[in-house]
Design an enzyme around this catalytic site. Structure first.
Site: not given
Ligand SMILES: [Zn+2]
Length: 162
Positions: A47, A52, A90-91, A133, A136
């Protein structure tokens, strides 16, 4: 289309409340294509939210393996059921995972790429990804849901990240 660099903490883009999309024009369609390409650039990514990649707009994409990709514009959670404790990563917080509480199932609604309202009812990883998401878009990260920072653990980078 292009693969974008994922913003990581302490990038301020991750802490802003993203703006609603007013018109789904060519620039939004390009943003979605770039987000899908950036997400699929690594198979561990399931996702991505526009902030991001540094774009403060309410757009998310989700790509669970062996399921169709989901694109939601101006999404919101309209219903949550149950509660479970799950591991999340989380990325934008690379190298860590933590146990947090998420709903067992959720219903989200938003617009698809053609401006049509859609509802997504989900449990499992998809429910978790929708909550993650959409957080975010409100400048929230999963670490904000931790009871304390010592619930955060270091991980190898290959694990699933949202
Ligand atoms: Zn994330």
């Amino acid at each position: 289309m292009a693969v974008f660099t994922i913003r990581t903490l302490p990038d301020p883009a991750l802490r802003q409340k993203a703006k609603r999309v007013r018109t789904i024009d060519g620039s939004i369609k390009k943003l979605i294509a770039d987000m899908l390409e950036t997400m699929h650039a690594d198979p561990g990514r399931v996702g991505l939210a526009a902030p991001q990649i540094g774009v403060s707009l309410r757009v998310i994409v989700i790509g669970i393996p062996e399921q169709d990709d989901i694109v939601l514009i101006n999404p919101g959670i309209v219903r949550k059921k149950g509660e479970r404790l799950i591991g999340e990563g989380c990325l934008s917080v690379p190298g860590y995972t933590g146990q947090i509480k998420r709903a067992e199932s959720v219903t989200a609604k938003g617009l698809d790429q053609n401006g049509k309202e859609i509802r997504v009812r989900a449990d499992g990883l998809l429910a978790q990804a929708l909550e993650h998401e959409i957080d975010h878009l409100n400048g929230m990260l999963y670490i904000d849901h931790l009871e304390s920072m010592d619930k955060l653990h270091k991980i190898e980078p290959e694990e699933t990240e949202l």
